[in-house]
Design a protein around this motif. Sequence first.
Motif, PDB file in Angstrom:
ATOM      1  N   THR A  11       0.837  -1.194   0.000  1.00 51.58           N
ATOM      2  CA  THR A  11       0.000   0.000   0.000  1.00 51.58           C
ATOM      3  C   THR A  11       0.868   1.238   0.000  1.00 51.58           C
ATOM      4  O   THR A  11       0.632   2.176  -0.732  1.00 51.58           O
ATOM      5  N   THR A 124     -13.005   2.752   9.349  1.00 53.89           N
ATOM      6  CA  THR A 124     -12.457   2.398   8.027  1.00 53.89           C
ATOM      7  C   THR A 124     -12.049   3.701   7.323  1.00 53.89           C
ATOM      8  O   THR A 124     -12.218   4.790   7.884  1.00 53.89           O
ATOM      9  N   ALA A 125     -11.581   3.556   6.092  1.00 53.03           N
ATOM     10  CA  ALA A 125     -11.191   4.750   5.326  1.00 53.03           C
ATOM     11  C   ALA A 125     -12.412   5.621   5.018  1.00 53.03           C
ATOM     12  O   ALA A 125     -12.263   6.789   4.648  1.00 53.03           O
ATOM     13  N   ASP A 126     -13.618   5.063   5.171  1.00 58.16           N
ATOM     14  CA  ASP A 126     -14.834   5.850   4.886  1.00 58.16           C
ATOM     15  C   ASP A 126     -15.428   6.490   6.123  1.00 58.16           C
ATOM     16  O   ASP A 126     -16.488   7.128   6.034  1.00 58.16           O
ATOM     17  N   LYS A 139      -8.538  13.009   0.945  1.00 53.52           N
ATOM     18  CA  LYS A 139      -9.178  12.256  -0.137  1.00 53.52           C
ATOM     19  C   LYS A 139      -8.902  12.917  -1.485  1.00 53.52           C
ATOM     20  O   LYS A 139      -8.664  12.234  -2.481  1.00 53.52           O
ATOM     21  N   ASP A 145      -5.546   3.949   1.813  1.00 56.29           N
ATOM     22  CA  ASP A 145      -6.258   3.606   3.057  1.00 56.29           C
ATOM     23  C   ASP A 145      -5.384   3.619   4.316  1.00 56.29           C
ATOM     24  O   ASP A 145      -5.774   4.178   5.335  1.00 56.29           O
ATOM     25  N   TRP A 146      -4.226   2.963   4.245  1.00 57.44           N
ATOM     26  CA  TRP A 146      -3.419   2.854   5.467  1.00 57.44           C
ATOM     27  C   TRP A 146      -3.005   4.226   6.014  1.00 57.44           C
ATOM     28  O   TRP A 146      -3.302   4.527   7.179  1.00 57.44           O
ATOM     29  N   ILE A 149      -6.116   6.124   7.297  1.00 56.20           N
ATOM     30  CA  ILE A 149      -6.637   5.703   8.603  1.00 56.20           C
ATOM     31  C   ILE A 149      -5.651   6.112   9.708  1.00 56.20           C
ATOM     32  O   ILE A 149      -6.059   6.513  10.803  1.00 56.20           O
ATOM     33  N   ARG A 249      -8.411  -7.182   7.900  1.00 56.37           N
ATOM     34  CA  ARG A 249      -8.937  -7.139   6.536  1.00 56.37           C
ATOM     35  C   ARG A 249     -10.169  -8.025   6.542  1.00 56.37           C
ATOM     36  O   ARG A 249     -10.133  -9.145   7.054  1.00 56.37           O
ATOM     37  N   LYS A 256     -11.912  -4.866   2.654  1.00 56.27           N
ATOM     38  CA  LYS A 256     -11.775  -3.566   3.315  1.00 56.27           C
ATOM     39  C   LYS A 256     -10.957  -3.719   4.602  1.00 56.27           C
ATOM     40  O   LYS A 256     -11.112  -4.718   5.324  1.00 56.27           O
TER      41      LYS A 256
END
Length: 459
Positions: A11, A124-126, A139, A145-146, A149, A249, A256
């Motif tokens: 990542t 989560t990333a969201d 964003k 993601d890593w 977060i 994960r 996700k």
Amino acid sequence: MAVASRFMCTTLTHHGFSSTTHRTHLGHAQLTLSSRKNQNFHCSVSASDATKTSSVKETIIPWGCDIDSVENASALQKWLSDSGLPAQKMGIERVDVGERGLVALKNIRKGEKLLFVPPSLVITADSEWSSPEAGEVLKRNSVPDWPLIATYLISEASRMKSSRWSNYISALPRQPYSLLYWSQAELDRYLEASQIRERAIERINNVVGTYNDLRLRIFSKYPDLFPEEVFNIDSFIWSFGILFSRLVRLPSMDGKVALVPWADMLNHSCDVGTYLDYDKSSKGIVFTTDRVYQPGEQVFISYGKKSNGELLLSYGFVPREGANPSDSVELALSLEKSDESYEQKSELLKKYGLSESQCFPIQITGWPLELMAYAYLAVSPSSLSGKFEEVSGSLDLDVTSPKQLNRRLFLKQLAVDLCNSERRILFRAQYILRRRVRDMRSGELRALKIFDGFRNLFQ
Ligand SMILES: C[S@@+](CC[C@H](N)C(=O)[O-])C[C@H]1O[C@@H](n2cnc3c(N)ncnc32)[C@H](O)[C@@H]1O
């Protein structure tokens, strides 16, 4: 927790994060990787030429708790049940394995689903940011993601009580057990005999590089949203330490990655084969037990089939000796450049997707068939007899004994445990491999034929 460390590496590197030098409060500048003598058969690359870094200083993060504190864990339990976590058959307690863990409060059956953490309680990333502008900026800059977060966690942590995650963050360790907190001198000294040293250095450099990239590209441009007093390398070492040891994960959510409060209080056991995942029918994160638990017993999950080195790298512990059937060490083999059949052999290796230097995982229970095929090929020149002695001589695997270690500190003890387990595997592998290759001396073997024979076996 089942999330592979490899995921982190890909990542970070996939998204063009560069590694630039930045001295941290931990004494981590860009750490140095260097290799020892170039051997034909070797098991570890190590060096001790970079001991310039200072010893590790305790980094004070103004949030989280002591690693074994159960006081904050009670507040966490209360907050979770007020926020929709259903009644549980387990509670957080101090435990023998893993400091704090989840312990059965009632009889638990084999095959029972436990936890049911709803997605609203998962990071989560969201996840929604308390500072939506900060989230927007990351964003817009396509932060993966890593690191996203990791930044989210720091941003929420710095808000203390005003973050909705405050009870969760207060129960996270202020300093997770993590190789990220080891200085270069400690890595060089205590992991000298293990390939994990290289992996740890790469990982630290990745984290430092990622932080530097975020700082240059984003934080420095928005100092009001990302003040350096909060978003600095110390807080990033902490948040990545938390992610490496707690992120999961979720295969049923398209892979996700998520921090799952409550579920992340479960410790790992090499004896269980049950993993966390999202359960579509109950719409929560669950795991299914693969054994019964009596009240008072600690409940475990699996963080994945990882070697002791990988467990130390991500989670900061080493299972007791002989307890981990997935323990393995990488053995590096390479063709001798001076071998008169070198060209012919490397062509053959290429044909099967292998290269002149190849790493093979070896376990106490054995190794891949490919390893034997490779070894036979390597030691089977056209002038068969003359070469055998020479090549089997180079089978002296380089199993460096760790120095007499000072057992005062926990991390040093970990290193000893790791070295012992890796050494055990390597000594056994060395013994068998030497015997097998020596046996070949008496036979009339045709190298390429044998290699083809082995290939046929595993095709
Ligand atoms: C996901 S957390 C589990 C909860 C953790 N024990 C706590 O109190 O926050 C992972 C961490 O727990 C500890 N841990 C998990 N399994 C362990 C084990 N089998 N032996 C020793 N420590 C373990 C390690 O410190 C690891 O980094």
